[in-house]
Design an enzyme around this catalytic site. Structure first.
Site, PDB file in Angstrom:
ATOM      1  N   ARG A 163      10.475  -8.712  13.351  1.00 23.68           N
ATOM      2  CA  ARG A 163       9.622  -9.638  12.592  1.00 23.68           C
ATOM      3  C   ARG A 163      10.297 -10.024  11.262  1.00 23.68           C
ATOM      4  NH1 ARG A 163       3.506  -9.573  10.078  1.00 23.68           N
ATOM      5  NH2 ARG A 163       3.002 -11.649  10.794  1.00 23.68           N
ATOM      6  N   ASP A 175      -3.963  -6.173  17.686  1.00 18.00           N
ATOM      7  CA  ASP A 175      -4.021  -7.567  17.243  1.00 18.00           C
ATOM      8  C   ASP A 175      -4.732  -8.422  18.285  1.00 18.00           C
ATOM      9  OD1 ASP A 175      -2.840  -7.159  14.856  1.00 18.00           O
ATOM     10  OD2 ASP A 175      -0.921  -8.079  15.336  1.00 18.00           O
ATOM     11  N   ASP A 209      -6.432  43.291  33.237  1.00 15.78           N
ATOM     12  CA  ASP A 209      -5.567  43.596  34.391  1.00 15.78           C
ATOM     13  C   ASP A 209      -5.667  42.535  35.479  1.00 15.78           C
ATOM     14  OD1 ASP A 209      -4.746  45.835  33.177  1.00 15.78           O
ATOM     15  OD2 ASP A 209      -6.130  47.194  34.235  1.00 15.78           O
ATOM     16  N   TRP A 257      -3.258  -1.146   5.437  1.00 13.24           N
ATOM     17  CA  TRP A 257      -1.852  -0.715   5.310  1.00 13.24           C
ATOM     18  C   TRP A 257      -1.158  -1.019   6.634  1.00 13.24           C
ATOM     19  CZ3 TRP A 257      -0.139   3.908   2.001  1.00 13.24           C
ATOM     20  CH2 TRP A 257       1.196   4.231   2.231  1.00 13.24           C
ATOM     21  N   ASP A 258      -0.313  -2.018   6.615  1.00 12.01           N
ATOM     22  CA  ASP A 258       0.316  -2.491   7.851  1.00 12.01           C
ATOM     23  C   ASP A 258       1.731  -1.927   8.001  1.00 12.01           C
ATOM     24  OD1 ASP A 258       0.542  -3.921  10.208  1.00 12.01           O
ATOM     25  OD2 ASP A 258      -0.116  -5.819   9.333  1.00 12.01           O
ATOM     26  N   MET A 259       2.309  -2.080   9.179  1.00 10.73           N
ATOM     27  CA  MET A 259       3.666  -1.584   9.446  1.00 10.73           C
ATOM     28  C   MET A 259       4.135  -2.297  10.705  1.00 10.73           C
ATOM     29  SD  MET A 259       5.865   0.665  10.920  1.00 10.73           S
ATOM     30  CE  MET A 259       7.090   1.852  10.491  1.00 10.73           C
ATOM     31  N   ASN A 260       4.954  -3.345  10.508  1.00 12.16           N
ATOM     32  CA  ASN A 260       5.141  -4.292  11.604  1.00 12.16           C
ATOM     33  C   ASN A 260       6.478  -4.287  12.335  1.00 12.16           C
ATOM     34  OD1 ASN A 260       2.658  -5.715  11.986  1.00 12.16           O
ATOM     35  ND2 ASN A 260       2.908  -6.469   9.908  1.00 12.16           N
ATOM     36  N   ASP A 276      -2.381 -10.856   4.808  1.00 18.26           N
ATOM     37  CA  ASP A 276      -1.005 -11.210   4.440  1.00 18.26           C
ATOM     38  C   ASP A 276      -0.932 -12.579   3.742  1.00 18.26           C
ATOM     39  OD1 ASP A 276       1.705 -11.276   4.369  1.00 18.26           O
ATOM     40  OD2 ASP A 276       2.007 -11.162   6.541  1.00 18.26           O
ATOM     41  N   TRP A 298       2.628  -4.234  22.053  1.00 13.22           N
ATOM     42  CA  TRP A 298       1.888  -5.051  21.114  1.00 13.22           C
ATOM     43  C   TRP A 298       0.864  -5.920  21.865  1.00 13.22           C
ATOM     44  CZ3 TRP A 298       1.751 -10.485  20.595  1.00 13.22           C
ATOM     45  CH2 TRP A 298       0.958 -10.923  19.518  1.00 13.22           C
TER      46      TRP A 298
HETATM   47  C1  GLA Z   1       0.166  -7.730  11.671  1.00 14.96           C
HETATM   48  C2  GLA Z   1      -1.255  -7.210  11.732  1.00 14.96           C
HETATM   49  C3  GLA Z   1      -2.219  -8.366  11.664  1.00 14.96           C
HETATM   50  C4  GLA Z   1      -1.994  -9.148  10.396  1.00 14.96           C
HETATM   51  C5  GLA Z   1      -0.545  -9.581  10.309  1.00 14.96           C
HETATM   52  C6  GLA Z   1      -0.223 -10.178   8.965  1.00 14.96           C
HETATM   53  O1  GLA Z   1       0.482  -8.457  12.795  1.00 14.96           O
HETATM   54  O2  GLA Z   1      -1.438  -6.456  12.884  1.00 14.96           O
HETATM   55  O3  GLA Z   1      -3.544  -7.914  11.731  1.00 14.96           O
HETATM   56  O4  GLA Z   1      -2.336  -8.352   9.298  1.00 14.96           O
HETATM   57  O5  GLA Z   1       0.345  -8.485  10.501  1.00 14.96           O
HETATM   58  O6  GLA Z   1       1.092 -10.554   8.869  1.00 14.96           O
END
Ligand code: GLA
Length: 767
Positions: free
Chosen positions: A431, A534, A44, A465-468, A356, A196
């Protein structure tokens, strides 16, 4: 841990907190309390009294004293008088947007796991309880289930929603995971924002009316991280979302002095159709009430370590790695890589990561993403051959991939242009690349096969495993409605990650998205560590890592020592400091070790011995950090309180400043005696410039032959500082560091402390 239902009151009890709500006479979910545990509450006195409806307020037709916009709620619909943002926005089958969800039933279940197509917090053998409240909008034939879940070892409450359509087709425009209403205090909203190379800045905003923290990038993004917390004079309420796609948190203080927090997927470009019988689930949100920043960090860290990262990596020491990226970029061949690996092995490094540039014709970033077959010009013995040689050296082997991407200049794009996301007209690149359409089942299947093959082709124990890039031109060609796009993309991504991590359970995945563009709990469900940025500049890393630590444990934060002149900022940070900051995460090296002078190699060797000795504390101890003036202090305290590592690093040096002190946060054993010892490392005489002539019997010309020779053969040491003190004293008075050099006078006890200098101490119990 307990969930008590008494009359219409629901009381969720975690170890230290209580979360209480009630069902009103009209069936609304009314929130009563969230805070420190109250064993036997008087409901209450925590129910706000209303005697009259004032002014132009709306009154619910179902209960005369229910004022929708002036009541704390546990679930809010749309269009019935609550003028705050709501949990759902639904386009009903009659195209109206009005929804009132009222209590229908509830259920309490043990150990409910798994959420369809979503990453989720795992019980991992710990007992859990779930409260499922079913709400119904009778008029529109829609059901919503609210899942509240608690686990025995944690104060975190997780929550998600499930919506089920029982009528004609509807469109869901918003489905939030969590809603918390609280009476307003003077809250600040604290969240991480960035871009970034400049991730995890801390924003602290006073809550006046509405603050939105969101991402429309398609990824959780570095723009706004899904972790945030509300802070008042004595409370820290932390929130996060187990999801890697677009997210949104709305924190709103309304005109009646009530604060509402909504968390979930973003409603940006979201319009999800549901036919009769179909359902949609939201990701799981997490929330935790704490009394201090330290308590909040500890709760967040423990939860991530115990319930988010894959079970077989729970408290598993992460290897020290060498990454080829900043050492060679695209310019390598097998022999160059093997030289780097050999050097790394000699220094004590455990894992070699080929970044890379190893596939297709990839000699720069304009081509070959999608063509995941080895470039035999660079690597004539293929990945397997290289991996074998590295294994023979006694090191593990890891590889970089970017599965979600394709370059226009690639075989894959030529053969399957329809796999790429590119809208209907002119499209934008990021990129030089496009994102593959993971909302298309064929694409997910193709990626499963491609990466099954790659990962079984050699003894790979680590994958980066990257993704840019972020999303533009969103269109999933196999979807009937583009309002489903982001949701379905993420489902595809989760399916792919689930497939690969299930098939290769011992591979350590490190997620990366141009650094920390996807630093979130969704990714951590699959990849126990994430490349935080980075930006490898030690001074920048102080801020990035310190702020990430507010919500994420050190075992999740990839941190590398890179070259003397930093490749992102061109700043020079002493090697010792580059190590000291990286040591408060998962340590790696990312520079051409072969080119280093002997003394720097020796220093790295010493660093690695030090890190290995303290790895458990540094990766899994309780770690926190704070900044006072120009000095940032990091503390890692082992769970049993018997060991700690503490580090202080300054940004720009301030002449003639008070002597630096270090005070440990709580976590040591008060009555125990500890030995405290600074890490001693080499200093270069060249860093003293012409001051060397004050102690030298002969005049030494700057950068002359003699200067170089002295530097080569004679190393000065950082001061030795050792003593004994009780835990109580270390946590209360702390201790002074030795006197710092400032223009006059120098002896062995003086601390040489230029810009970006640091000291690290190990603290060990004396038993
Ligand atoms: C990105 C990643 C980096 C490197 C480059 C390679 O920028 O953050 O650490 O792996 O790709 O192309």
């Amino acid at each position: 841990m307990e969930i008590i239902v008494q009359n219409n009151n629901f009381h969720i009890k975690t170890i230290n907190t209580s979360y209480i709500f009630t069902v009103t006479a009209g069936g609304h979910l009314r929130h009563l309390y969230y805070g420190k545990k109250i064993q036997n509450p008087n409901f209450d006195i925590i129910t706000e009294p209303f005697e009259f409806a004032l002014g132009n307020s709306i009154v619910s037709n179902k209960e005369k004293l229910f004022l929708p916009e002036n009541t704390l709620l546990d679930f809010a619909g749309c269009g019935k008088g609550d003028t705050r943002e709501g949990c759902v926005i639904i386009e009903n089958s009659d195209t109206s947007f009005v929804n009132e969800f009222l209590y229908k039933t509830h259920e309490i279940k043990n150990d409910v796991q798994q959420i369809d197509g979503m990453p989720y917090a795992k019980d991992n053998g710990i007992k859990s309880l779930s409260l499922i409240i079913t709400l119904e909008d009778k008029l529109n034939n829609i059901t919503i289930n609210q899942y509240y879940k608690i686990m025995q070892d944690s104060d975190v409450i997780t929550r998600f929603s499930e919506i089920i359509n029982n009528g004609n087709e509807i469109f869901v425009h918003r489905l939030m995971s969590n809603m918390l209403d609280i009476n307003s205090k003077d809250f600040t909203v604290n969240s991480l924002w960035g871009r970034w190379s400049n991730e995890a800045n801390l924003a602290c905003q006073t809550l006046e009316n509405q603050i939105v923290i969101d991402s429309k990038c398609g990824t959780s993004s570095s723009r706004h991280n899904p972790f945030f917390f509300l802070k008042s004079s004595d409370e820290y309420i932390a929130f996060n979302l187990i999801y890697s796609g677009n997210h949104k948190a709305i924190i709103e203080k309304n005109s009646f002095g009530k604060t509402r927090v909504l968390q979930g997927m973003s409603d940006f470009n979201f319009r999800y159709p549901l036919q009769n019988g179909q359902k949609l689930v939201s990701p799981q949100a997490i929330m935790c009430y704490n009394k201090s920043e330290q308590e909040m960090q500890k709760n967040m860290h423990d939860f991530v370590n115990n319930h988010i990262v894959p079970n077989n990596f729970k408290e598993k020491p992460r290897p020290i790695l060498i990454n080829s990226w900043e050492a060679t970029y695209f310019n390598f061949n097998e022999s160059k890589l093997l030289k780097l690996a050999k050097e790394a092995k000699e220094l004590g490094i455990e894992l070699f990561v080929l970044d890379d540039g190893w596939f297709g014709q990839r000699n720069d970033d304009t081509s070959s993403l999608g063509d995941w077959h080895v470039n035999t010009k660079k690597l004539p013995n293929s990945i397997n051959g290289l991996c074998d040689k590295i294994n023979k050296m006694g090191m593990q082997f890891g590889i970089w991939i970017e599965p979600e991407m394709v370059n226009e200049n690639s075989q894959l794009f030529k053969e399957h242009p329809e796999y790429a996301i590119k809208g209907n007209g002119d499209y934008n690149l990021g990129r030089n690349q496009l994102i593959l359409d993971l909302s298309n089942k064929d694409v997910v299947q193709y990626l499963k096969t491609t990466f099954d093959d790659l990962l079984s082709s050699a003894n790979i124990t680590y994958v980066k495993w990257d993704m840019n890039r972020i999303f533009t031109d969103m269109q999933g060609k196999t979807l009937k409605n583009q309002g489903m796009f982001f949701y379905e993309y993420n489902k595809g991504l989760i399916e792919l990650y689930t497939h690969l991590t299930t098939k290769f359970p011992d591979i350590l995945f490190e997620n990366c998205a141009s650094g920390g563009n996807r630093f979130d709990l969704g990714m951590l469900c699959f990849s126990p560590q994430i490349w935080a940025s980075d930006n490898t500049d030690g001074a920048e890393r102080l801020k990035i890592q310190k702020n990430l630590l507010l919500g994420y444990p050190p075992s999740t934060i990839g941190a590398h020592v890179s070259d003397k002149i930093n490749h992102q900022t061109l700043r020079k940070v002493p090697l010792a400091s580059r190590f000291h900051i990286s040591a408060f995460g998962v340590l790696g090296y990312e520079l051409n070790l072969c080119d280093l002078p002997k003394d720097e190699k020796q220093e790295i060797k010493n660093q690695i011995v030090y890190y290995k000795k303290h790895r458990q504390t540094l990766q899994f101890g309780f770690t926190s950090a704070f900044t006072t003036g120009n000095v940032t202090q990091f503390n890692a305290i082992a769970k049993d309180g018997k060991t700690a590592i503490v580090m202080a690093m300054q940004s720009l040096s301030v002449p003639h400043s008070p002597t630096l002190t270090i005070k440990l946060p709580s976590g040591l054993i008060e009555k125990a005696n500890y030995s405290i010892k600074s890490r001693v490392f080499d200093l270069s005489v060249k860093d003293f410039g012409s001051l060397i002539n004050y102690i030298s019997p002969v005049t030494i010309k700057q950068d002359g032959v003699l200067h170089n020779a002295v530097d080569k053969f004679y190393k000065m040491k950082s001061e030795t500082h050792e003593f004994i003190a009780t835990g109580e004293q270390l946590m209360n008075s702390g201790f002074y560091l030795p006197f710092a050099f400032c223009g006059t006078g120098y002896n062995d006890n003086v601390r040489f402390f230029p810009d970006f200098a640091s000291r690290i101490y190990e603290i060990n119990i004396i038993e």
